[in-house]
Design an enzyme around this catalytic site. Sequence first.
Site, PDB file in Angstrom:
ATOM      1  N   HIS A 312       0.960  -0.936  -0.107  1.00  0.00           N
ATOM      2  CA  HIS A 312      -0.050  -0.195  -0.061  1.00  0.00           C
ATOM      3  C   HIS A 312       0.816   1.089  -0.095  1.00  0.00           C
ATOM      4  O   HIS A 312       1.897   1.315   0.790  1.00  0.00           O
ATOM      5  CB  HIS A 312      -0.814  -0.079   1.366  1.00  0.00           C
ATOM      6  CG  HIS A 312      -2.010   0.919   1.138  1.00  0.00           C
ATOM      7  ND1 HIS A 312      -1.976   2.335   1.481  1.00  0.00           N
ATOM      8  CD2 HIS A 312      -3.235   0.689   0.559  1.00  0.00           C
ATOM      9  CE1 HIS A 312      -3.037   2.681   0.976  1.00  0.00           C
ATOM     10  NE2 HIS A 312      -4.074   1.933   0.667  1.00  0.00           N
ATOM     11  N   ASP A 369      -8.007  -5.174  -0.070  1.00  0.00           N
ATOM     12  CA  ASP A 369      -8.398  -5.944  -1.227  1.00  0.00           C
ATOM     13  C   ASP A 369      -8.092  -7.329  -0.916  1.00  0.00           C
ATOM     14  O   ASP A 369      -8.690  -8.244  -1.854  1.00  0.00           O
ATOM     15  CB  ASP A 369      -7.866  -5.482  -2.604  1.00  0.00           C
ATOM     16  CG  ASP A 369      -8.467  -4.158  -2.963  1.00  0.00           C
ATOM     17  OD1 ASP A 369      -9.657  -3.980  -2.823  1.00  0.00           O
ATOM     18  OD2 ASP A 369      -7.779  -3.404  -3.576  1.00  0.00           O
TER      19      ASP A 369
HETATM   20  N1  ACO Z   1       3.950  -7.533  -4.759  1.00  0.00           N
HETATM   21  C1  ACO Z   1       5.258  -7.644  -5.051  1.00  0.00           C
HETATM   22  N2  ACO Z   1       6.232  -6.638  -4.565  1.00  0.00           N
HETATM   23  C2  ACO Z   1       5.597  -5.524  -4.451  1.00  0.00           C
HETATM   24  C3  ACO Z   1       4.372  -5.277  -4.160  1.00  0.00           C
HETATM   25  C4  ACO Z   1       3.453  -6.508  -4.289  1.00  0.00           C
HETATM   26  N3  ACO Z   1       2.086  -6.458  -4.275  1.00  0.00           N
HETATM   27  N4  ACO Z   1       3.804  -4.236  -3.965  1.00  0.00           N
HETATM   28  C5  ACO Z   1       4.943  -3.540  -3.843  1.00  0.00           C
HETATM   29  N5  ACO Z   1       5.983  -4.354  -4.208  1.00  0.00           N
HETATM   30  C6  ACO Z   1       7.480  -4.020  -4.153  1.00  0.00           C
HETATM   31  C7  ACO Z   1       7.749  -3.082  -5.429  1.00  0.00           C
HETATM   32  O1  ACO Z   1       8.442  -3.988  -6.430  1.00  0.00           O
HETATM   33  C8  ACO Z   1       9.175  -2.311  -4.996  1.00  0.00           C
HETATM   34  O2  ACO Z   1      10.323  -3.060  -4.768  1.00  0.00           O
HETATM   35  P1  ACO Z   1      11.602  -2.322  -5.085  1.00  0.00           P
HETATM   36  O3  ACO Z   1      11.879  -1.433  -3.803  1.00  0.00           O
HETATM   37  O4  ACO Z   1      12.498  -3.681  -5.148  1.00  0.00           O
HETATM   38  O5  ACO Z   1      11.720  -1.911  -6.259  1.00  0.00           O
HETATM   39  C9  ACO Z   1       8.550  -2.005  -3.403  1.00  0.00           C
HETATM   40  O6  ACO Z   1       7.896  -3.080  -3.077  1.00  0.00           O
HETATM   41  C10 ACO Z   1       7.827  -0.665  -3.292  1.00  0.00           C
HETATM   42  O7  ACO Z   1       6.587  -0.677  -4.110  1.00  0.00           O
HETATM   43  P2  ACO Z   1       6.229   0.515  -4.919  1.00  0.00           P
HETATM   44  O8  ACO Z   1       5.428   0.123  -6.275  1.00  0.00           O
HETATM   45  O9  ACO Z   1       7.238   1.547  -5.045  1.00  0.00           O
HETATM   46  O10 ACO Z   1       5.017   1.007  -3.956  1.00  0.00           O
HETATM   47  P3  ACO Z   1       3.883   2.122  -4.231  1.00  0.00           P
HETATM   48  O11 ACO Z   1       3.557   2.748  -2.932  1.00  0.00           O
HETATM   49  O12 ACO Z   1       4.419   2.840  -5.328  1.00  0.00           O
HETATM   50  O13 ACO Z   1       2.673   1.145  -4.768  1.00  0.00           O
HETATM   51  C11 ACO Z   1       0.606  -0.522  -4.608  1.00  0.00           C
HETATM   52  C12 ACO Z   1       1.499   0.595  -3.823  1.00  0.00           C
HETATM   53  C13 ACO Z   1       0.300   0.178  -6.049  1.00  0.00           C
HETATM   54  C14 ACO Z   1      -0.419  -0.604  -3.957  1.00  0.00           C
HETATM   55  C15 ACO Z   1       1.789  -1.676  -4.849  1.00  0.00           C
HETATM   56  O14 ACO Z   1       1.884  -2.033  -3.663  1.00  0.00           O
HETATM   57  C16 ACO Z   1       0.882  -2.591  -5.597  1.00  0.00           C
HETATM   58  O15 ACO Z   1       0.889  -2.653  -6.884  1.00  0.00           O
HETATM   59  N6  ACO Z   1       0.180  -3.745  -4.897  1.00  0.00           N
HETATM   60  C17 ACO Z   1      -0.628  -4.639  -5.652  1.00  0.00           C
HETATM   61  C18 ACO Z   1      -1.785  -4.085  -6.176  1.00  0.00           C
HETATM   62  C19 ACO Z   1      -2.828  -3.841  -5.259  1.00  0.00           C
HETATM   63  O16 ACO Z   1      -2.916  -4.670  -4.191  1.00  0.00           O
HETATM   64  N7  ACO Z   1      -3.588  -2.717  -5.066  1.00  0.00           N
HETATM   65  C20 ACO Z   1      -4.649  -2.398  -4.057  1.00  0.00           C
HETATM   66  C21 ACO Z   1      -3.926  -1.135  -3.177  1.00  0.00           C
HETATM   67  S1  ACO Z   1      -5.108  -0.813  -2.108  1.00  0.00           S
HETATM   68  C22 ACO Z   1      -6.430   0.015  -2.665  1.00  0.00           C
HETATM   69  O17 ACO Z   1      -6.168   0.759  -3.844  1.00  0.00           O
HETATM   70  C23 ACO Z   1      -7.627   0.315  -2.349  1.00  0.00           C
END
Ligand code: ACO
Length: 433
Positions: A312, A369
């Site tokens: 998140h 979610d």
């Molecule tokens: N699975 C694996 N790796 C992940 C995940 C995941 N679900 N989420 C983040 N990471 C990793 C990224 O690859 C990144 O790794 P790195 O540092 O090696 O590059 C690190 O964790 C940070 O991730 P970011 O993408 O920079 O985090 P950001 O805050 O931009 O994204 C987000 C948040 C979009 C929710 C992300 O965690 C994600 O894509 N999750 C899966 C989709 C999801 O569940 N969305 C619902 C969110 S809740 C809502 O909207 C109601």
Amino acid sequence: MTTETTPGTVVDHAQLRIGEKTFDLPLVRGSEGEVAIDIRNLRRDTGLITLDPGYANTGSCRSAITFIDGERGILRYRGYPIEELAKTSSFLEVAWLLINGEQPSQAERESFAEGVAHHTMIHEDFNRFFSALPRDAHPMPALAAAVGALATFYRAPESDEDVDAAVTRLIAKMPTLAAYSYKRSLGQPFMAPRNDLNYSENFLHMMYATPCEEYHVDPVVARVLDLLLILHADHEQNCSTSAVRLVGSSRAHLFASISAGISALWGQLHGGANQKVIEMLEQIASTEGSADLFLERAKDRDDTKRLMGFGHRVYKSYDPRASILKDACVEVIAKRGGSSRLLEIAMRLEEITLSDDYFVSRKLYPNVDFYSGIIYEAIGIPVNMFTVMFALGRLPGWIAQWTEMRRDPDFRIGRPRQIYVGPTERRLADSTG
Ligand code: ACO
């Protein structure tokens, strides 16, 4: 820095040095102690702008609606902990609280519920709108289009009284439009709303009753649906809420602004994630041993796969909504006398990630979610309606944010800047030679 000040006012100044010059920037402190550097005059004073992709570090407004502490897993609406609201309130009470700032009195509760119950019907001409959509239209874009189209039936609200009427109307009609979108995707006739049922019961009736068969609402299902709506009701300045505010900042119609929020919510990185979670869990369920494989792919930086429902932007510890939903999920599945293979896989995945360095070091925990889709599935909500359910829940939050923005003394049209990295001025090739 002094702390005894009105929340949101200037408490101190930070200094920014650029070359030989030093600039004073006001520091603004919120009611929970978070501090922001107010940079609104930065460009005027220094000629510089800030660069913040995804606005991850930008406060776009002062807001008194929702407080989140992502590090400590705290979520409060108007100061009330989500855990308390989830236990004791109905969705309409939470909607009132978010929009009006205080809990409703008995009289306000009754008149709001009555107002909502009496505006659930949709103009007959809407049948033509829905029949123009393809038979297999996804209900989410259908809902976004329908809410936008509602603006053609009602003029833009201007006075506070007009806004109140538009708000009641929208809260009342969204479930009807959502159920219509679903019925359209099935090719079934629309079911008229029933004023004798409460908000969630009426929605279930419009979804599942048919002209041939009445739908008997299970109170367990209606209550868990109400809970899901409460948990989704607001989440401060997320992608869809920012979309609502941005569109509304041009003084666009409330319904057009909400339609933009619905579209933003549809994406799989936002509200669309719960559908992706179920698809992921089903994929894992159908192939023995694929949970480990899936986790390996999610951890591989060269692979675009992510563990859906994890991570998140704001929560860097457990999402409090996810823990409420996990308990509700176990309870509702037990009460309905079933077991869920998907719930078992989800709980197993969570267990593995809690001791996996990749997830622990990045503070990736289940978000709202992760478990919501499993509950929707357990209570019979079809997968293509998951995001629509999220939109129904988020509606009061979007409305509260839109009305707060409208009354904000700092109100300005939203208009970010950019750092241009394209070509400098050049000339077209001479096409005549
Ligand atoms: N699975 C694996 N790796 C992940 C995940 C995941 N679900 N989420 C983040 N990471 C990793 C990224 O690859 C990144 O790794 P790195 O540092 O090696 O590059 C690190 O964790 C940070 O991730 P970011 O993408 O920079 O985090 P950001 O805050 O931009 O994204 C987000 C948040 C979009 C929710 C992300 O965690 C994600 O894509 N999750 C899966 C989709 C999801 O569940 N969305 C619902 C969110 S809740 C809502 O909207 C109601």
